[in-house]
Design a protein around this motif. Structure first.
Motif, PDB file in Angstrom:
ATOM      1  N   TYR A   6     -16.235 -70.574  47.417  1.00 51.60           N
ATOM      2  CA  TYR A   6     -16.874 -69.737  46.566  1.00 51.60           C
ATOM      3  C   TYR A   6     -16.685 -68.368  46.932  1.00 51.60           C
ATOM      4  O   TYR A   6     -16.850 -67.818  48.108  1.00 51.60           O
ATOM      5  CB  TYR A   6     -18.334 -70.318  46.750  1.00 51.60           C
ATOM      6  N   LEU A  43     -24.939 -65.603  43.447  1.00 51.06           N
ATOM      7  CA  LEU A  43     -23.655 -66.489  43.112  1.00 51.06           C
ATOM      8  C   LEU A  43     -23.894 -66.883  41.690  1.00 51.06           C
ATOM      9  O   LEU A  43     -25.024 -67.893  41.682  1.00 51.06           O
ATOM     10  CB  LEU A  43     -23.548 -67.317  44.455  1.00 51.06           C
ATOM     11  N   CYS A  45     -22.473 -69.817  39.259  1.00 49.06           N
ATOM     12  CA  CYS A  45     -21.529 -70.909  39.520  1.00 49.06           C
ATOM     13  C   CYS A  45     -21.824 -71.887  38.256  1.00 49.06           C
ATOM     14  O   CYS A  45     -22.609 -71.478  37.499  1.00 49.06           O
ATOM     15  CB  CYS A  45     -21.691 -71.729  40.701  1.00 49.06           C
ATOM     16  N   GLU A  46     -20.938 -72.873  38.113  1.00 47.45           N
ATOM     17  CA  GLU A  46     -21.129 -73.836  36.974  1.00 47.45           C
ATOM     18  C   GLU A  46     -22.303 -74.819  37.468  1.00 47.45           C
ATOM     19  O   GLU A  46     -22.601 -75.074  38.549  1.00 47.45           O
ATOM     20  CB  GLU A  46     -19.942 -74.876  36.794  1.00 47.45           C
ATOM     21  N   GLN A  49     -21.945 -77.294  40.478  1.00 45.51           N
ATOM     22  CA  GLN A  49     -21.784 -76.882  41.867  1.00 45.51           C
ATOM     23  C   GLN A  49     -23.117 -76.721  42.510  1.00 45.51           C
ATOM     24  O   GLN A  49     -23.205 -76.376  43.322  1.00 45.51           O
ATOM     25  CB  GLN A  49     -20.945 -75.675  41.694  1.00 45.51           C
ATOM     26  N   ILE A  53     -23.655 -75.978  46.340  1.00 47.14           N
ATOM     27  CA  ILE A  53     -24.002 -74.686  46.803  1.00 47.14           C
ATOM     28  C   ILE A  53     -25.555 -74.455  47.295  1.00 47.14           C
ATOM     29  O   ILE A  53     -25.500 -73.851  48.484  1.00 47.14           O
ATOM     30  CB  ILE A  53     -23.956 -73.573  45.771  1.00 47.14           C
TER      31      ILE A  53
END
Length: 84
Positions: A6, A43, A45-46, A49, A53
């Motif tokens: 990441y 962060l 993210c999809e 994820q 994470i």
């Protein structure tokens, strides 16, 4: 986080009201009273994820047996570029 692949991580120095681990961490603010220095991680993210994470953050960010902070998960409704 970057070890897990990441890359687009933002770290922001903030002041918070969590309980300090020691007196060395404590400061006083006339607006907020007793505060400590913290780091906020941001962060994007999809959805698939999120579990990975948040697990990484909760393991790596833990300091001692007490609550060391919180992970907040929020949806991103739009992401729009600035410029060209």
């Amino acid at each position: 986080m970057s070890d897990a692949g990441y890359k687009n991580i933002t770290l922001i120095d903030v002041k918070g009201t969590l309980r300090a681990l020691s007196e060395d961490e404590q400061n006083y603010s006339t607006e907020a009273g007793m505060i400590i220095s913290e780091v906020r991680i941001s962060l994007v993210c999809e959805d698939i994820q999120v579990d990975e994470i948040t697990t990484i953050i909760r393991k790596a960010g833990r300091i001692g047996p007490n609550v060391s902070g919180w992970v907040y998960v929020s949806p991103i409704d739009q992401a729009l570029p600035i410029g060209g």
